[in-house]
Design a protein around this motif. Structure first.
Motif, PDB file in Angstrom:
ATOM      1  N   THR A 108      51.509 -33.797 132.948  1.00  0.00           N
ATOM      2  CA  THR A 108      50.436 -33.997 133.929  1.00  0.00           C
ATOM      3  C   THR A 108      50.691 -35.231 134.785  1.00  0.00           C
ATOM      4  O   THR A 108      50.626 -35.171 136.019  1.00  0.00           O
ATOM      5  CB  THR A 108      49.078 -34.123 133.216  1.00  0.00           C
ATOM      6  OG1 THR A 108      48.858 -32.966 132.399  1.00  0.00           O
ATOM      7  CG2 THR A 108      47.951 -34.251 134.212  1.00  0.00           C
ATOM      8  N   PHE A 109      50.999 -36.351 134.136  1.00  0.00           N
ATOM      9  CA  PHE A 109      51.213 -37.587 134.892  1.00  0.00           C
ATOM     10  C   PHE A 109      52.524 -37.566 135.670  1.00  0.00           C
ATOM     11  O   PHE A 109      52.610 -38.091 136.780  1.00  0.00           O
ATOM     12  CB  PHE A 109      51.161 -38.803 133.957  1.00  0.00           C
ATOM     13  CG  PHE A 109      49.763 -39.280 133.690  1.00  0.00           C
ATOM     14  CD1 PHE A 109      49.221 -40.326 134.414  1.00  0.00           C
ATOM     15  CD2 PHE A 109      48.975 -38.659 132.732  1.00  0.00           C
ATOM     16  CE1 PHE A 109      47.921 -40.755 134.191  1.00  0.00           C
ATOM     17  CE2 PHE A 109      47.674 -39.071 132.498  1.00  0.00           C
ATOM     18  CZ  PHE A 109      47.144 -40.125 133.226  1.00  0.00           C
ATOM     19  N   ASP A 110      53.556 -36.945 135.101  1.00  0.00           N
ATOM     20  CA  ASP A 110      54.838 -36.851 135.807  1.00  0.00           C
ATOM     21  C   ASP A 110      54.681 -36.113 137.128  1.00  0.00           C
ATOM     22  O   ASP A 110      55.268 -36.490 138.145  1.00  0.00           O
ATOM     23  CB  ASP A 110      55.880 -36.125 134.945  1.00  0.00           C
ATOM     24  CG  ASP A 110      56.510 -37.034 133.900  1.00  0.00           C
ATOM     25  OD1 ASP A 110      56.234 -38.246 133.934  1.00  0.00           O
ATOM     26  OD2 ASP A 110      57.274 -36.528 133.062  1.00  0.00           O
ATOM     27  N   THR A 111      53.889 -35.043 137.129  1.00  0.00           N
ATOM     28  CA  THR A 111      53.704 -34.256 138.354  1.00  0.00           C
ATOM     29  C   THR A 111      52.644 -34.860 139.264  1.00  0.00           C
ATOM     30  O   THR A 111      52.893 -35.101 140.453  1.00  0.00           O
ATOM     31  CB  THR A 111      53.309 -32.807 138.005  1.00  0.00           C
ATOM     32  OG1 THR A 111      54.309 -32.228 137.169  1.00  0.00           O
ATOM     33  CG2 THR A 111      53.168 -31.966 139.272  1.00  0.00           C
ATOM     34  N   ASN A 112      51.449 -35.110 138.729  1.00  0.00           N
ATOM     35  CA  ASN A 112      50.310 -35.506 139.553  1.00  0.00           C
ATOM     36  C   ASN A 112      50.383 -36.933 140.067  1.00  0.00           C
ATOM     37  O   ASN A 112      49.795 -37.245 141.111  1.00  0.00           O
ATOM     38  CB  ASN A 112      49.008 -35.324 138.766  1.00  0.00           C
ATOM     39  CG  ASN A 112      48.750 -33.886 138.381  1.00  0.00           C
ATOM     40  OD1 ASN A 112      49.524 -32.990 138.718  1.00  0.00           O
ATOM     41  ND2 ASN A 112      47.668 -33.642 137.668  1.00  0.00           N
ATOM     42  N   VAL A 113      51.074 -37.804 139.347  1.00  0.00           N
ATOM     43  CA  VAL A 113      51.152 -39.206 139.762  1.00  0.00           C
ATOM     44  C   VAL A 113      52.575 -39.570 140.192  1.00  0.00           C
ATOM     45  O   VAL A 113      52.805 -39.948 141.348  1.00  0.00           O
ATOM     46  CB  VAL A 113      50.676 -40.148 138.634  1.00  0.00           C
ATOM     47  CG1 VAL A 113      50.680 -41.599 139.124  1.00  0.00           C
ATOM     48  CG2 VAL A 113      49.283 -39.755 138.161  1.00  0.00           C
ATOM     49  N   LEU A 114      53.532 -39.430 139.273  1.00  0.00           N
ATOM     50  CA  LEU A 114      54.899 -39.824 139.617  1.00  0.00           C
ATOM     51  C   LEU A 114      55.521 -38.891 140.653  1.00  0.00           C
ATOM     52  O   LEU A 114      56.349 -39.328 141.464  1.00  0.00           O
ATOM     53  CB  LEU A 114      55.762 -39.881 138.355  1.00  0.00           C
ATOM     54  CG  LEU A 114      55.403 -41.035 137.406  1.00  0.00           C
ATOM     55  CD1 LEU A 114      56.234 -40.950 136.134  1.00  0.00           C
ATOM     56  CD2 LEU A 114      55.618 -42.377 138.073  1.00  0.00           C
ATOM     57  N   GLY A 115      55.110 -37.623 140.677  1.00  0.00           N
ATOM     58  CA  GLY A 115      55.598 -36.718 141.715  1.00  0.00           C
ATOM     59  C   GLY A 115      55.185 -37.189 143.092  1.00  0.00           C
ATOM     60  O   GLY A 115      55.960 -37.098 144.064  1.00  0.00           O
ATOM     61  N   LEU A 116      53.984 -37.700 143.197  1.00  0.00           N
ATOM     62  CA  LEU A 116      53.480 -38.291 144.441  1.00  0.00           C
ATOM     63  C   LEU A 116      54.247 -39.569 144.777  1.00  0.00           C
ATOM     64  O   LEU A 116      54.739 -39.757 145.906  1.00  0.00           O
ATOM     65  CB  LEU A 116      51.987 -38.586 144.260  1.00  0.00           C
ATOM     66  CG  LEU A 116      51.212 -39.273 145.369  1.00  0.00           C
ATOM     67  CD1 LEU A 116      51.082 -38.376 146.585  1.00  0.00           C
ATOM     68  CD2 LEU A 116      49.825 -39.667 144.868  1.00  0.00           C
TER      69      LEU A 116
END
Length: 255
Positions: A108-116
């Motif tokens: 979740t954090f890899d995509t929603n935060v770090l992906g951004l």
């Protein structure tokens, strides 16, 4: 803001809000660089949009910084620049304490935060040098509080919203605009998994219409629907004990 002939990079363009927004941008005459993990899907979407405008498709995993760098490099070769980055990739897992999983939290954090953040990293040098550009980040009205069984998602969207707010302040002297999108429930493959009733559930085409209109008006924050945005504003200011009581009640099953 006029969108005609603007080069717009869209992440998560294979379905939901990303796909719907791509189609609205195409109607406005924007030039589109579509990215997603499912290359076959965005290839098909790009072919459909090329009837109206120029559209390219690029396989990209936003959680992999090298992948992001390579894709951004190729987009610049193909289009010359990026004017607007619509950073939309997101995932969600309904996960309560009985199914608690740090792996789901990481995804979740890899995509929603770090992906951004990964895309912002590659965009910033060019945007700051040119003193031009728009970063649009898709967060959620769920960023307001910690809803049960959605802790990972709510926390990731809160992090995204706070990050975008900080970025907006820092980039203002460089004439770079940062826009935060805070949708409520939009009918997408991600929300289709929800087992509870979703009030004011909106079709992605309607959401895209609101988003594109807000970008044209250069709004700092685009949030909808109105009723849900007011409700979460109230939830944010009520006493914690009252929120915890209300949130602990069983959700209404989806019919």
């Amino acid at each position: 803001m006029k969108l005609k002939n603007k080069v717009i990079l869209i992440t998560g363009a294979s379905s939901g809000i990303g796909e719907a927004v791509a189609r609205k941008f195409a109607d406005k005459g924007a030039l589109l660089a579509l990215t997603a993990r499912r290359k076959d899907v965005i290839d098909k979407i790009a072919r459909q949009l090329e009837v109206k405008t120029r559209a390219g498709s690029y396989k990209c995993d936003v959680t992999n910084i090298e992948d992001v760098r390579n894709v951004y490099r190729q987009i610049k070769i193909d289009f010359g620049k990026v004017d607007i980055a619509f950073l939309n990739s997101g995932v969600s897992f309904r996960s309560g304490v009985k199914e608690f999983s740090s792996e789901k939290a990481k995804q979740t954090f890899d995509t929603n935060v770090l992906g951004l953040i990964n895309f912002v990293e590659v965009l910033l040098p060019d945007f700051m040098n040119d003193r031009h550009g728009v970063i649009v980040g898709v967060s959620s009205l769920a960023d307001s509080r910690g809803f049960p069984k959605s802790g990972f998602y709510c926390a990731s969207k809160a992090a995204a919203s706070i990050f975008l707010e900080s970025l907006r302040i820092e980039l203002k002297p460089y004439n770079i605009k940062v826009i935060t999108i805070r949708p409520g429930f939009v009918k997408t493959p991600m929300t289709d998994k929800n087992e509870f009733f979703m009030p004011f559930l909106m079709e992605p085409e309607k959401a895209a219409e609101i988003i594109v209109r807000g970008i044209e008006k250069e709004k700092r924050i685009i949030q909808f629907p109105f009723a849900i945005s007011i409700a979460v504003r109230i939830l944010k200011i009520i006493p914690d004990s009252l929120f915890e009581y209300l949130a602990s009640r069983e959700p209404i099953p989806k019919k």
